[in-house]
Each structure stands twice: as C-alpha cells, then as structure tokens.
Motif scaffolding. Structure first.
Motif, mmCIF file in Angstrom:
data_model
loop_
_atom_site.group_PDB
_atom_site.id
_atom_site.type_symbol
_atom_site.label_atom_id
_atom_site.label_comp_id
_atom_site.label_asym_id
_atom_site.label_seq_id
_atom_site.Cartn_x
_atom_site.Cartn_y
_atom_site.Cartn_z
ATOM 1 N N ASP B 129 0.815 -1.224 0.000
ATOM 2 C CA ASP B 129 0.000 0.000 0.000
ATOM 3 C C ASP B 129 0.847 1.271 0.000
ATOM 4 O OD1 ASP B 129 0.797 -0.497 2.566
ATOM 5 O OD2 ASP B 129 -1.200 -0.348 3.472
ATOM 6 N N GLY B 130 2.170 1.109 0.179
ATOM 7 C CA GLY B 130 3.052 2.251 0.027
ATOM 8 C C GLY B 130 3.654 2.336 -1.374
ATOM 9 N N GLY B 131 3.264 1.386 -2.247
ATOM 10 C CA GLY B 131 3.772 1.382 -3.619
ATOM 11 C C GLY B 131 5.055 0.600 -3.794
ATOM 12 N N ALA B 132 5.592 0.034 -2.693
ATOM 13 C CA ALA B 132 6.842 -0.729 -2.800
ATOM 14 C C ALA B 132 6.572 -2.096 -3.427
ATOM 15 C CB ALA B 132 7.476 -0.899 -1.426
ATOM 16 N N PRO B 133 7.446 -2.530 -4.355
ATOM 17 C CA PRO B 133 7.225 -3.833 -5.000
ATOM 18 C C PRO B 133 7.332 -4.991 -4.011
ATOM 19 C CG PRO B 133 9.363 -2.909 -5.624
ATOM 20 C CD PRO B 133 8.651 -1.846 -4.850
#
Lengths: 139, 148
Positions: B129-133
C-alpha cells in the motif's frame, strides 16, 4: 544439512512424496479461488477431451514449492520460482496419485548469496513439471 | 480469436487485496506447507516477520484475480474452454505476510501465435500500500485455436 556457499552442485537436498486425491483438489480450488470444473467435475473434464479430472498445475507447482520451503525452514529464503506445465496429473476417484518431489542443487552463487535448486516433480516416474527451478538465499 | 492488439496493455482496475491469516493457512494446508511460519503468528514474529508468511506460490491467488480483468473479458478473445496453463513464475522482493494490502498491475507482455496455438503472457506486478514492490508473477496461457 543446510544449503550454504559450501554446498556442492548436485547435492540432493530432499526427496518426498505427497498424495493427491479429489478432496485435495477441492481444497485447493477453495484456497486458490480457481474453480475451473476440469479440476473437480469428471463429466466436464471428459467432455472437453481430458482423460479425467486433472490437478491444477498450480497445485502441483505449489506442492513442490512447499516441499522446498518446508525443507529450507524459512519460506522467505525463496527468491524466485518458475516451471512449465508439461503433463497433466490425472487424479482418480476413488484413489489418489503420489506426486514425488526431489530437490537438487543446480548452481551456487556465493557472491550473490543464492543457489539454484532444480526440482524434479513426477508421477509414476514421468515428470509433470518442466524446468522447475527456484532461486533461494544461502544460509 | 485472441485479440493480438492487446500487447502492451496494462490493467489496474482490480481492487486492492488484503492478505489474511485465514487464507494463508487454507492455502498452506492445500499445498501441504507445514512450516509454523504459515500457521503460527508467534513463530513468524520470532523469525523476524510482522505476521504469518504466505507459501511461495500464494501470490497466484492475487495474480489470477487481477489477470481476470484481462483474460475473462470477452474483448480479449480468450476462450477459457480452450485454455491450458503453459508456465508460471514468481519473483519475490519479499514474502507476502498477513496484513499486507496489495495492489496489482497486469501487463500483457506477449501474444504469439504459431501452429494454431496462441501463447498469451501476462506479468502481474504486486505492490504494497506504500507502492513498494512485493512480487512479480509471470503467467503464460496456451489458447487452442478453433481448428486445433
């Protein structure tokens, strides 16, 4: 035995068998959300030209992957894992099939801190997954 | 007929997926994964994880749900009664754990036709949800043509 930078290529890490019956196919269908009837409905499976109800390829791949990560102890050590689905696994009723899984060290990269584990997955001596390989972190 | 013009398309319309302890336990039981790290939150925390850890192929649950936005859309031209799963691969930046809320982007990487079989390759990028893969799932379906 652990899998470290000192482990020799060709070392067999584990060899195990897992029984697959129709109940396991239903269980995997529910767990995965893959309700394709070829995996639980004999009539449908034969109508589309299959020899009978077949296991989800992803179930067979999942069983082999779980055998590896259970051996590793920490599932987080698995970096990547891939395979081809080369032969359908027909699951009889009544009865079950034995899926045999063997893991052998294919390569060790001490610098990267990883090893490639080659998985041989077979039913009645015939391999059912092609080029099943995982990369894992060394201990 | 598979629509060959979809190569390069990206699908992001699938709502975020919340990874649960219950689903991890169900999936682990189905594939025979017995590590306590799949079942026991205390064991997972002791091993350095925030919660129970998903088995290695669990990401397929998230990927297939997302892929359906493309492959189950009649506009894709993929007839599911003619589909066989050809290959699958997973690359994990980190393992999925209970409590993760992940989003997906499905990329149509290749559609190749030969000898009456169309191979459709999708790549699903899963991010937290933080955009980290978190993981990449590549899947190839073989679609038999009308005559094959």
């Amino acid at each position: 035995m652990s899998l470290s930078a000192q482990t020799e290529v060709g070392t067999e890490l584990f060899s195990t068998t897992v029984a697959v019956d129709r109940a396991r196919l239903v269980r995997y269908a529910g767990a995965s959300g893959d309700f394709n009837p070829i995996h639980w409905n004999e009539r449908f499976a034969t109508e589309v030209g299959l020899p009978g109800v077949i296991a989800h390829g992803m179930l067979t791949m999942g069983i082999a992957g779980a055998a590896l990560t259970d051996w590793l102890g920490d599932p987080g050590r698995l970096v990547s894992y891939g395979c081809r689905f080369t032969r359908p696994v027909v699951v009889p009723d009544p009865g079950e099939v034995e899926v045999a899984v063997r893991g052998v060290v294919g390569a060790v990269d001490a610098e990267a801190g990883t090893a490639r584990v080659d998985l041989t997955v077979s039913v009645d001596g015939a391999t059912v997954l092609g080029k099943a390989q995982a990369h894992v972190r060394l201990a | 007929m598979v629509d060959l013009s979809r190569v390069g398309a990206v699908f992001t319309g699938t709502p975020p997926y919340t990874v649960s302890r219950a689903k991890i336990a169900e999936f682990a039981d189905a594939v025979g994964a017995t590590s306590p790290l799949h079942h026991d939150p205390d064991a997972a925390v002791a091993a350095g994880y925030p919660d129970v850890v998903a088995p290695p192929t669990f990401a397929v649950v998230i990927a297939q749900r997302a892929e359906s936005e493309y492959v189950a859309d009649p506009a894709s031209g993929i007839d599911f009664s003619r589909v066989v799963h050809a290959n699958e691969s997973f690359t994990h930046t980190r393992p999925l754990v209970a409590g993760d809320v992940v989003s997906t982007a499905v990329h149509v990487d290749a559609i190749n036709e030969r000898a009456g079989i169309t191979m459709v390759t999708t790549r699903t990028e899963i991010a937290d949800d933080g955009g980290a893969p978190v993981a990449t799932v590549v899947s190839t379906l073989a679609v038999r043509g009308e005559g094959a």
